[in-house]
Scaffold this motif. Structure first.
Motif, short mmCIF file in Angstrom:
data_model
loop_
_atom_site.label_atom_id
_atom_site.label_comp_id
_atom_site.label_asym_id
_atom_site.label_seq_id
_atom_site.Cartn_x
_atom_site.Cartn_y
_atom_site.Cartn_z
N PRO A 21 2.24 -1.29 -1.27
CA PRO A 21 1.90 -0.80 0.07
C PRO A 21 2.08 -1.90 1.11
N LEU A 22 2.40 -1.54 2.30
CA LEU A 22 2.65 -2.45 3.43
C LEU A 22 3.97 -3.21 3.31
N HIS A 23 4.83 -2.84 2.36
CA HIS A 23 6.12 -3.51 2.20
C HIS A 23 7.28 -2.63 2.67
N HIS A 24 7.04 -1.83 3.70
CA HIS A 24 8.08 -0.92 4.21
C HIS A 24 9.30 -1.68 4.70
N ARG A 25 9.11 -2.89 5.22
CA ARG A 25 10.26 -3.68 5.68
C ARG A 25 11.12 -4.14 4.52
N ALA A 26 10.51 -4.34 3.36
CA ALA A 26 11.27 -4.73 2.17
C ALA A 26 12.16 -3.57 1.72
N VAL A 27 11.70 -2.34 1.89
CA VAL A 27 12.52 -1.17 1.57
C VAL A 27 13.73 -1.14 2.51
N ALA A 28 13.51 -1.38 3.79
CA ALA A 28 14.61 -1.41 4.76
C ALA A 28 15.60 -2.52 4.42
N LEU A 50 16.19 -3.85 1.47
CA LEU A 50 16.93 -3.44 0.27
C LEU A 50 18.04 -2.47 0.63
N LEU A 51 17.74 -1.49 1.45
CA LEU A 51 18.75 -0.50 1.83
C LEU A 51 19.87 -1.12 2.65
N ARG A 52 19.54 -2.07 3.50
CA ARG A 52 20.58 -2.77 4.26
C ARG A 52 21.51 -3.53 3.32
N ARG A 53 20.93 -4.15 2.32
CA ARG A 53 21.69 -5.00 1.40
C ARG A 53 22.41 -4.19 0.33
N ASP A 54 21.79 -3.12 -0.18
CA ASP A 54 22.31 -2.39 -1.33
C ASP A 54 22.81 -0.99 -1.00
N SER A 55 23.10 -0.70 0.23
CA SER A 55 23.41 0.69 0.60
C SER A 55 24.66 1.22 -0.09
N LEU A 56 25.55 0.35 -0.52
CA LEU A 56 26.79 0.82 -1.15
C LEU A 56 26.69 0.86 -2.67
N HIS A 57 25.52 0.67 -3.22
CA HIS A 57 25.37 0.61 -4.67
C HIS A 57 24.76 1.88 -5.24
N GLY A 58 25.15 3.02 -4.73
CA GLY A 58 24.75 4.29 -5.31
C GLY A 58 23.37 4.79 -4.93
N LEU A 59 22.69 4.14 -4.01
CA LEU A 59 21.39 4.64 -3.58
C LEU A 59 21.58 5.72 -2.52
N VAL A 84 13.87 7.87 5.86
CA VAL A 84 13.74 7.93 7.32
C VAL A 84 12.46 7.20 7.75
N GLY A 85 12.33 7.00 9.03
CA GLY A 85 11.13 6.37 9.55
C GLY A 85 9.95 7.33 9.56
N ALA A 86 8.79 6.78 9.84
CA ALA A 86 7.57 7.59 9.91
C ALA A 86 7.78 8.71 10.93
N GLY A 87 7.34 9.88 10.59
CA GLY A 87 7.50 11.02 11.49
C GLY A 87 8.86 11.68 11.39
#
Length: 126
Positions: free
Chosen positions: A54-61, A63-72, A78-81
C-alpha cells in the motif's frame, strides 16, 4: 470516517522507497496487473495495495513506464476515479485500447462502478 494521518517524513520515506527498483514488488505488481481481464480496469493505488505494497502507487506507474512493452496490459491501469493519467498520444492510445476492449467512458473518465475489476489480495494469487 476518519482519515488516517501519515507523518510527512514517513510519507517521504515510503515514496522514496517506492521509486527504487524492487524486484519482489515488481513481480507482485506484474501478477496483479496480468489478473485484470479484458474490459475491466483498476487503479495504480489498488494494484499496489492488492500486491501487498500500500502507498506504492508511484512504483506501479514506474514499472509500467519501464515495462510497458513486455506484455503487460498497461491500458487497464488508470488513475483514481477512472481518469487516464497519461498525456498526449499515449492517452489517446490508452483510450482507444480500452474502447476496443469494450470499456465505455463518461467524459474523460472510465465509469468505475461498471468497469472496475475487484482485485484479489496478493496472498490469493498464484
Amino acid at each position: 470516517m476518519t482519515r488516517l494521518i501519515i507523518p510527512q517524513n514517513l510519507k517521504r520515506r515510503i515514496t522514496k522507497d517506492a521509486l527504487r527498483e524492487n524486484e519482489p514488488s515488481d513481480v507482485a505488481f506484474r501478477s496483479i496487473i496480468r489478473s485484470i481481464p479484458k474490459g475491466k480496469v483498476s487503479t495504480y493505488g489498488k494494484i499496489a495495495a492488492a500486491a501487498g505494497y500500500p502507498l506504492h502507487h508511484r512504483a506501479v506507474a514506474r514499472l509500467l513506464r519501464r515495462d510497458s512493452l513486455h506484455g503487460l496490459p498497461w491500458q487497464r491501469v488508470v488513475g483514481a476515479g477512472g481518469e487516464i493519467k497519461l498525456r498526449g498520444e499515449a492517452a489517446m492510445e490508452q483510450r482507444l485500447r480500452l474502447s476496443m476492449e469494450g470499456v465505455k467512458f463518461r467524459g474523460k473518465r472510465v465509469d468505475m462502478n461498471i468497469y472496475e475489476f475487484a482485485l484479489r489480495s496478493w496472498e490469493t494469487l498464484n
